[in-house]
Design an enzyme around this catalytic site. Structure first.
Site, PDB file in Angstrom:
ATOM      1  N   GLY A  94       0.697  -1.193   0.054  1.00  0.00           N
ATOM      2  CA  GLY A  94      -0.096   0.070   0.013  1.00  0.00           C
ATOM      3  C   GLY A  94       0.847   1.074  -0.059  1.00  0.00           C
ATOM      4  NE  ARG A  95       3.472   3.408  -4.456  1.00  0.00           N
ATOM      5  CZ  ARG A  95       3.332   2.382  -5.283  1.00  0.00           C
ATOM      6  NH1 ARG A  95       2.073   1.706  -5.494  1.00  0.00           N
ATOM      7  NH2 ARG A  95       4.268   1.898  -5.943  1.00  0.00           N
ATOM      8  N   GLY A  96       0.736   5.610   1.075  1.00  0.00           N
ATOM      9  CA  GLY A  96      -0.172   6.506   2.028  1.00  0.00           C
ATOM     10  C   GLY A  96       0.613   7.873   1.955  1.00  0.00           C
ATOM     11  CG  PHE A 156       2.888   9.716   6.928  1.00  0.00           C
ATOM     12  CD1 PHE A 156       3.130  11.171   7.227  1.00  0.00           C
ATOM     13  CD2 PHE A 156       1.474   9.534   7.081  1.00  0.00           C
ATOM     14  CE1 PHE A 156       2.467  12.047   7.976  1.00  0.00           C
ATOM     15  CE2 PHE A 156       0.948  10.428   7.913  1.00  0.00           C
ATOM     16  CZ  PHE A 156       0.947  11.705   8.245  1.00  0.00           C
ATOM     17  N   GLY A 157       4.339   7.390   3.202  1.00  0.00           N
ATOM     18  CA  GLY A 157       5.345   6.406   2.189  1.00  0.00           C
ATOM     19  C   GLY A 157       4.566   5.019   1.819  1.00  0.00           C
ATOM     20  CB  THR A 164       2.992  -0.621   3.591  1.00  0.00           C
ATOM     21  OG1 THR A 164       3.004   0.480   4.445  1.00  0.00           O
ATOM     22  CG2 THR A 164       3.370  -1.962   4.457  1.00  0.00           C
ATOM     23  CE  LYS A 185       3.881  -0.333   9.156  1.00  0.00           C
ATOM     24  NZ  LYS A 185       2.817  -0.212   8.384  1.00  0.00           N
ATOM     25  CG  ASP A 202      -4.468   5.619  11.579  1.00  0.00           C
ATOM     26  OD1 ASP A 202      -5.785   5.711  11.330  1.00  0.00           O
ATOM     27  OD2 ASP A 202      -3.786   5.310  10.738  1.00  0.00           O
TER      28      ASP A 202
END
Length: 535
Positions: A19-21, A23-24, A26, A43, A142
């Site tokens: 995944g991507r978010g 903050f960076g 995974t 991460k 979170d």
């Protein structure tokens, strides 16, 4: 940009991107330095920099947060372990344990809405984990269905994707190396209002967990739930008519709009859910979770919903901010507060202290009285001879046999020839007869203060007969009751002056004081001596 099959830190081979978010990214990777080539989660974190050079304080902070994650993973079986951390260039990397299983989002997609029993078991399995991190003054920040994995091996809920590192990486760094602001992260809908404002508290995690339970019961994410326009409370029960009353009550309190109205700790929430106030183990997480479908499944660790970033002031020079995302844990209270045993022990001690203090004060007062006795009552008794002035008319009693001396006021002193003081006791009435003229004698007491040495015998007024001295009115104390008749005497004396008209004869020298007082009426009888003269 990290590409698959690339070795990170010359050790970890990227298998795929999970995944991507904000903050960076995974990744799922393999550890090539291990004989088993075990899988791990990496991460990739990208700090928000306006300067290509990473400041030293940011590296130190990343190191501290990584140490925190390591401590959590080593001490609780429901938190992934941290295997390693490193940095390359401007980027930071965390290597964590891979947890095979399904996220709650995936489990709900496969099974549909959860039953009340399944949700209760899930909550009782995850609340001990929250209590564990809250006791260490850490806020997850979170919590949502994507960040709770039902472990394939035993079905226990595993809490992943802590926001502590994300908050570090979300700190905006100015070109001068200082931080402009820090970020408050969370997922829209699952984030409490105070957390969105950048001031999360421990109950913020309970709020997010309550919304996660609502999603499992109704299948609705927070964006599709209605709320009361007046109070802001979430209205969700109509979507889960079969929910148990106890569970519904717990969820309602967990998702209250105001933090003060929520549970003050994860322990309190678990106890209410169980329907008792027994201590709930907070560190083992041994509650069975909801078993997911059979077969091996891999868990996607990336969040399916974007994470919201909110700017809040942050001091970059705060070297003590090992856990800047935490706050003072003021809401937590021990369940054994106000133990009745302590009351039964403390109250008797207080009573004994009060009684002992009273007894000590009493002993002290009595000892003071013994050491300092009150003044003897003799002093007031000595002052009692105040009636002396009233006794002074007694010498006039002796003068009464010769009322003539009244014109010769200066000669009252020789008149006290009345040696027969005992007769004075028998003739109080006679005393009343003579005081008519003794009124001037009241002036005499002033010159006769000579009896001052005699007040000592006045203490015992009875020895009056012993006083033969004309000057000393010692007998006076005995007739102390006589002062009362004195005011009555003046009216009785009025008849006596008649015989006084015949008295101007010489008889006073002829009749010395030797004559007895009972012959006081002799003056009228004194006419007898006049008869012989007539003869």
């Amino acid at each position: 940009m990290v590409t698959p099959l690339k070795l990170l830190n010359n050790r970890y081979r990227i298998i795929e991107t999970l995944g991507r978010g904000g903050f960076g990214e995974t990744f799922l990777a393999q550890d090539t330095h291990m004989p088993s080539a075990r899988k791990c989660v990496i991460k990739h974190l990208k700090p928000v920099l306006e300067n290509p050079e990473i400041p030293s304080w940011l590296r130190e902070r990343f190191h501290r947060e990584a140490a925190t994650l390591e401590e959590l993973g080593e001490n609780h079986p429901q938190i992934p372990q941290l295997y390693a951390y490193f940095s390359e260039g401007e980027d930071f990397y965390l290597v964590q344990e891979w947890i095979p299983g399904l996220t709650l989002t995936q489990a709900h997609a496969q099974k549909g809405n959860f039953s009340s029993t399944a949700v209760e078991e899930l909550l009782l399995g995850i609340l001990p984990v929250l209590e564990f991190i809250h006791q260490r003054r850490i806020i997850h920040r979170d919590i949502k269905p994507d960040n709770i994995i039902l472990r394939e091996a035993d079905g226990k809920p595993i809490l992943i994707d802590f926001g502590i590192i994300k908050e570090t990486m979300g700190t905006l760094v100015n070109p001068d190396g200082r931080s402009a602001y820090s970020v408050a992260l969370g997922t829209p809908g699952y984030m409490a209002s105070e957390q969105a404002a950048g001031r999360p508290v421990f109950s913020s995690d309970l709020y997010s967990l309550g919304l996660t339970a609502i999603f499992l019961l109704t299948g609705k994410t927070p964006q599709y739930l209605t709320s009361d326009s007046r109070t802001g409370e979430i209205l969700w029960r109509q979507g889960a008519p079969q929910v148990s009353p106890t569970l519904a009550k717990v969820i309602d309190q967990a998702v209250r709009y105001h933090p003060r109205e929520r549970f003050n700790s994860a322990t309190a929430m678990a106890q209410t859910l169980q329907g008792n106030f027994s201590n709930v183990p907070m560190t083992k997480g041994d509650r069975p979770g909801n078993t997911v479908a059979n077969g091996k499944t891999k868990s996607n660790h990336q969040p399916t919903a974007p994470t919201l970033v909110v700017g809040t002031p942050y001091n970059a020079n705060d070297t003590q901010a090992t856990k800047v995302y935490t706050q003072e844990f003021t809401g937590y209270t021990e369940t054994q507060e106000g133990s009745p045993l302590m009351k039964w022990v403390v109250m008797p001690l207080v009573v004994l202290l009060v009684i002992g203090g009273g007894m000590a004060a009493g002993f002290w007062v009595t000892s003071q009285r013994r050491n300092n006795p009150p003044p003897a009552v003799e002093e007031p008794t000595e002052e009692t001879p105040i009636p002396l002035p009233s006794l002074e008319p007694r010498p006039n009693l002796f003068e009464t046999p010769s009322p003539i001396p009244t014109p010769a006021t200066p000669s009252p002193e020789p008149t006290p020839s009345p040696s027969p003081s005992p007769e004075t006791t028998s003739s109080p009435t006679e005393d009343t007869i003579t005081p008519m003229e003794p009124e001037p004698s009241l002036d005499e007491p002033a010159p006769i203060p000579e009896p001052k040495p005699s007040p000592s015998p006045t203490i015992s007024p009875q020895p009056s007969p012993t006083i033969s001295i004309p000057v000393t009115p010692a007998p006076v104390p005995k007739p102390s009751p006589s002062p009362t008749p004195k005011p009555t005497v003046p009216p009785q004396i009025s008849p006596t002056p008649q015989p006084s008209n015949t008295v101007p004869v010489i008889p006073p020298p002829e009749n010395p004081s030797a004559e007895t007082e009972p012959n006081l009426p002799a003056p009228p009888v004194g006419e007898k001596p006049i008869d012989p003269e007539q003869n």
